[in-house]
Design a protein around this motif. Structure first.
Motif, PDB file in Angstrom:
ATOM      1  N   THR A   1       7.248   5.506  -5.486  1.00  0.00           N
ATOM      2  CA  THR A   1       7.443   3.998  -4.594  1.00  0.00           C
ATOM      3  C   THR A   1       6.354   3.151  -5.581  1.00  0.00           C
ATOM      4  O   THR A   1       6.294   2.177  -5.854  1.00  0.00           O
ATOM      5  N   LYS A   2       5.449   3.770  -6.102  1.00  0.00           N
ATOM      6  CA  LYS A   2       4.349   2.493  -7.134  1.00  0.00           C
ATOM      7  C   LYS A   2       5.029   2.992  -8.199  1.00  0.00           C
ATOM      8  O   LYS A   2       4.573   1.564  -9.143  1.00  0.00           O
ATOM      9  N   ARG A   3       5.861   4.176  -8.613  1.00  0.00           N
ATOM     10  CA  ARG A   3       6.606   3.097  -9.780  1.00  0.00           C
ATOM     11  C   ARG A   3       7.078   2.268  -9.244  1.00  0.00           C
ATOM     12  O   ARG A   3       7.205   1.441 -10.951  1.00  0.00           O
TER      13      ARG A   3
ATOM     14  N   GLN B   1       1.281  -1.276  -0.225  1.00  0.00           N
ATOM     15  CA  GLN B   1      -0.070  -0.008   0.053  1.00  0.00           C
ATOM     16  C   GLN B   1       0.743   1.266   0.138  1.00  0.00           C
ATOM     17  O   GLN B   1       0.562   2.159   0.577  1.00  0.00           O
TER      18      GLN B   1
ATOM     19  N   ARG C   1       0.142  -3.416 -15.523  1.00  0.00           N
ATOM     20  CA  ARG C   1       1.523  -2.039 -15.309  1.00  0.00           C
ATOM     21  C   ARG C   1       1.956  -1.780 -16.237  1.00  0.00           C
ATOM     22  O   ARG C   1       2.695  -0.528 -15.889  1.00  0.00           O
TER      23      ARG C   1
END
Length: 285
Positions: free
Chosen positions: A246-248, A240, A264
């Protein structure tokens, strides 16, 4: 619990290369701590500054500001004998297991060398070297062989054995599995976990791979352009994430599911079209 390693407001600049050139700041106020027996994963892309933190902890790079404390003692600017004495407590495993091993020495000599340097008698040091080989799952006859006679995974096991020789309390692991194939990676990571359970050694585990971090770390710190942009429990940060960077990183991690991989890839393209990079202002906890 008292922290074993504490890094506070660490800044580091390297000298510029040209006349009147500015000194680029590689680390921009890094704060990080590691408890005894804990693994903290430090993750980020190449050039983010994560390996520079490891070098600063090892005394191989000098901070321009901030402090590094080990077991309550300031080690930021230790030199000479004091730094060598600290090597009993802080060791390192490098990325390339072959170049980190002296190709002209037998494995028994490589493992005995740090022990002899600390005053252990030569015969006792070689006996301990054989015990270390057994601990990392290599046969006793490996002691009489040379690094070139081993596979990449076996050489990394030897490098781990050398790091364990002095029974350190902290090991800086600088991309220790990135040069290995996936199967060997899993075996070496399991070895790190097994050793930690037996010895309570703490790890600063530096990597660019969130999948590796998820496998071995208790907590994660994500680096972007010399700053820590997100920290927290491994399960939270890797499942999460709050910060866009961080999401990348999660989107860049490969998956065996082709449908998920396609999603993705599309999401990554959307992120890549953003004109400005994300500002490092997300969760730190």
């Amino acid at each position: 619990m008292t922290n074993l390693l504490e890094i506070k407001d660490l800044r580091l600049s390297y000298p510029g290369t040209g006349f009147r050139s500015k000194s680029p700041e590689i680390l921009k106020g890094i704060s990080l701590n590691i408890a005894p027996g804990e693994t903290v994963g430090l993750v980020g892309e190449s050039g983010s500054g994560k390996s520079t933190i490891g070098r600063a902890v090892l005394g191989l790079a000098q901070p321009t500001q901030g402090s590094i404390s080990f077991d309550g003692r300031d080690i930021t600017h230790l030199r000479g004998r004091q730094r060598r004495h600290l090597s009993r407590d802080i060791q390192v495993v490098f990325q390339d297991p072959y170049t980190s091993l002296n190709p002209s020495l037998q494995i028994s000599d490589i493992l005995a060398e740090p022990l002899i340097a600390q005053g252990v008698e030569a015969r006792s040091a070689r006996n301990q070297a054989r015990q270390l080989l057994d601990r990392v799952g290599l046969p006793a006859n490996a002691a009489e062989r040379y690094p070139r006679e081993f596979s990449g995974g076996q050489r990394q096991r030897i490098a781990i054995a050398r790091a364990l020789a002095l029974k350190p309390r902290l090991i800086v692991c600088d991309e220790p599995v990135s040069a290995l194939d996936l199967t060997t990676q899993a075996l070496v990571l399991d070895l790190f976990i097994e050793i930690q359970r037996a010895t309570k050694t703490a790890y600063l585990f530096i990597t660019h791979d969130l999948a590796v971090v998820r496998h071995i770390s208790h907590r994660v710190a994500v680096m972007y352009r010399g700053e820590i942009v997100e920290t927290g429990a491994t399960s939270v940060v890797t499942e999460q994430p709050e910060h866009p960077y961080t999401k990348r990183l999660l989107l860049a991690a490969p998956t065996a599911d082709p449908d998920l991989q396609a999603k993705r890839r599309d999401a990554w393209k959307a992120f890549s079209k953003q004109r400005s990079a994300p500002e490092p202002t997300a969760r730190v906890g």
